[in-house]
Design an enzyme around this catalytic site. Structure first.
Site, PDB file in Angstrom:
ATOM      1  N   ASP A 283       0.851  -1.187   0.000  1.00  0.00           N
ATOM      2  CA  ASP A 283       0.000   0.000   0.000  1.00  0.00           C
ATOM      3  C   ASP A 283       0.884   1.234   0.000  1.00  0.00           C
ATOM      4  O   ASP A 283       2.104   1.152   0.154  1.00  0.00           O
ATOM      5  CB  ASP A 283      -0.964   0.015   1.203  1.00  0.00           C
TER       6      ASP A 283
ATOM      7  N   ASP B 221      10.730   4.176  13.681  1.00  0.00           N
ATOM      8  CA  ASP B 221      11.496   3.112  14.315  1.00  0.00           C
ATOM      9  C   ASP B 221      12.811   2.801  13.617  1.00  0.00           C
ATOM     10  O   ASP B 221      13.872   2.806  14.244  1.00  0.00           O
ATOM     11  CB  ASP B 221      10.638   1.841  14.433  1.00  0.00           C
TER      12      ASP B 221
ATOM     13  N   ASP C 205       1.330   5.132   1.664  1.00  0.00           N
ATOM     14  CA  ASP C 205       0.941   6.045   2.733  1.00  0.00           C
ATOM     15  C   ASP C 205       1.487   7.435   2.441  1.00  0.00           C
ATOM     16  O   ASP C 205       2.487   7.602   1.734  1.00  0.00           O
ATOM     17  CB  ASP C 205       1.477   5.559   4.087  1.00  0.00           C
TER      18      ASP C 205
END
Length: 540
Positions: free
Chosen positions: A65, A143, A67
């Site tokens: 996907d 992260d 983002d």
């Protein structure tokens, strides 16, 4: 594609005015995601493609996907797009909807809440992440370096604030900042690092790997639904075998799935290798776009556990949870939240009926046939941003949320599933289906013989496609049962029931010569017959 003639407010060159070739070819970008970025930029906001889609495109992979990250706040995004809605508890996000059910997720630039603190607390677990920030602060709060890359669709260049491009070139998974601090902030990052390394064929940087091993025991402190969803993502990744191997190396398998770890260690290397071959077969299906349902994934994961040592019957319903937006006053009664209403009652009736039956008693390789359509995953997200309930660490009415907790010894799959329902909010209907899929395996393999077994009726059961998918993975792992699998696949395709029916009737011929072949009416078992109710007396 027609020329984008809309005004460009940020002074960047459009894709039609570039002097150098873009770092990512335009045809590889999702055009709906590009539309979202451009509309936000026309409205005066900064906007980029971000995260995993940029990472995968740079690695030559196809993103799952796309983002978008932007300087617009969630309400501003909603005002910009009529086809959007806001979601999320830990932080607010916008989902922009397109035809065909496609969703482009739009998040606002944020910064780490710990950046505002002069002295770090002893407990670094992030429980709230809703502090807006700048573009660079948003990159640095993420992260891993490979997930913190932005892509400017108009300039055709990657914006890198953290050295992610260098780590991609070196094929490394590396935390942003101190690995110990990053793992303590959110121990679920240990599972994410495993998934990225396995899925993308990367190595985990030495200090990052050491921090993962050091803090692996802290994963159960995170919200159990998040942990469960991450485990399911490992199985759906297309690299589940490598994920399981890394979980074992880091120690996460022993922490999160101790019954599976104990059983594999007890049975030795041969059993472990058989389980890994089943995951290999699972990965082969995922890589061609066949994502098995969550029930199939759980049944495959728990298949090595000992059968026949658990309680019979459906998975018990979890105790009602106490949920409240704010702590209840002292001495006040706290209302219990009812279980969500759905088609569970109808499903329970169907599955319980089947469960009682199961508990009573030069061709292409069938192990690599496509999975039946009914075994493929329906879109039922378990991500804690999308489901009801308190955020991690939240206490409602003074009641702490249940921690992730599974038995430490090798136990039957239904025991593990029941505990996942209780502590991880695994939907009970999925747990019940997984239990029945495993219970059906002896019937599919021919190991369990039933006196009144109807192959036709079994094939028409709603769980049959998923049960057949689990059996197919087992055949691929063990090399045994290919002939039986091919017969069931033929029966499921509606071509021929005769072989299966003949096998069932010859093993168990009718007791009475008067009984018609194929008459499988159930005989009443024991107990007193109900007396007939006398006719009602006429009223005077």
């Amino acid at each position: 594609m027609p020329r984008d003639t809309a005004p460009h407010t940020l002074g960047e060159p459009t894709r039609f005015e570039r002097e150098v070739a873009p770092e990512i070819a335009d045809e590889r970008l999702d055009q709906d995601a590009v539309k979202v970025v451009r509309r936000l930029r026309r409205a005066g906001f900064t906007a980029y493609l971000v995260g995993g889609c940029v990472r995968d495109l740079l690695l030559g992979m196809r993103p799952k996907d796309f983002d978008v990250a932007t300087s617009a706040h969630p309400n501003q995004v909603k005002e910009t797009f009529r086809n959007s809605r806001l979601i999320g508890r830990r932080f607010r996000l916008a989902h922009v909807f397109f035809r065909g059910g496609k969703i482009i997720e739009v998040s606002t630039f944020r910064k780490s809440p710990l950046d505002e603190l002069t002295d770090l607390p002893q407990d670094l677990l992030i429980r709230h992440d809703n502090v807006f920030g700048t573009e660079e602060e948003d990159a640095r709060r993420r992260d891993f370096t490979i997930n913190a890359l932005f892509y400017d669709v108009d300039a055709g260049r990657v914006v890198d604030h953290v050295g992610g491009k260098a780590d991609l070139s070196a094929r490394l998974v590396h935390t942003i900042g101190d690995p110990d601090v990053r793992m303590r902030e959110d121990p679920v990052r240990i599972l994410r690092a495993i998934r990225f390394a396995a899925k993308c064929g990367l190595r985990i940087e030495q200090a990052t790997f050491a921090a993962m091993k050091k803090h692996v025991a802290e994963i159960p402190r995170c919200a159990p639904p998040r942990v469960l969803e991450e485990v399911l993502k490992l199985l759906r990744s297309g690299a589940s075998r490598r994920c399981l191997e890394l979980m074992r190396d880091v120690g996460a398998l022993r922490v999160l799935l101790p019954p599976v770890a104990e059983q594999l260690e007890r049975r030795g290397q041969e059993e472990a290798e058989r389980h890994l071959r089943a995951l290999d077969a699972l990965d082969a299906h995922v890589r061609v776009g066949e994502i098995p349902s969550d029930a199939v994934l759980l049944a495959t994961l728990l298949a090595p556990l000992p059968r026949g040592k658990g309680s019979r019957g459906p998975i018990p319903r979890p105790a009602p949870r106490v949920e409240s937006a704010e702590p209840a006053p002292a001495g006040a009664a706290v209302a219990e939240s009812p279980e969500p209403a759905d088609d569970a009652d109808e499903l329970d009736e169907e599955l319980s009926e089947l469960a009682s039956e199961l508990d009573e008693n030069a061709e292409p390789d069938p192990a690599h046939a496509p999975l039946p359509e009914g075994a493929l995953r329906a879109e039922e997200p378990h991500d804690d941003r999308l489901t009801a309930g308190p955020p991690p660490g939240f206490t409602a009415g003074g009641v702490q949320p249940e921690p992730w907790s599974l038995p430490r010894d090798a136990v039957a799959p239904e025991v593990v599933l029941a505990e996942m329902v209780r502590t991880a909010r695994l939907p009970r209907r999925i747990a019940e289906r997984a239990r029945l899929l495993l219970a059906a395996q002896p019937l599919l393999s021919g190991e369990r013989k039933k006196r009144r077994f109807s192959a036709q009726a079994f094939v028409r059961q709603s769980i049959f496609p998923e049960a057949l998918a689990v059996f197919e993975l087992s055949v691929a792992a063990t090399g045994r049962g290919a002939d039986q699998l091919q017969k069931w696949q033929t029966a499921f395709a509606g071509q021929d029931f005769s072989q299966l029916h003949q096998a069932a009737t010859t093993r168990h011929p009718p007791r009475s010569a008067a009984a018609a072949p194929g008459d499988h009416r159930r005989r009443r078992r024991g107990g007193r017959r109900r007396p007939r109710r006398p006719p009602a007396k006429p009223r005077s």
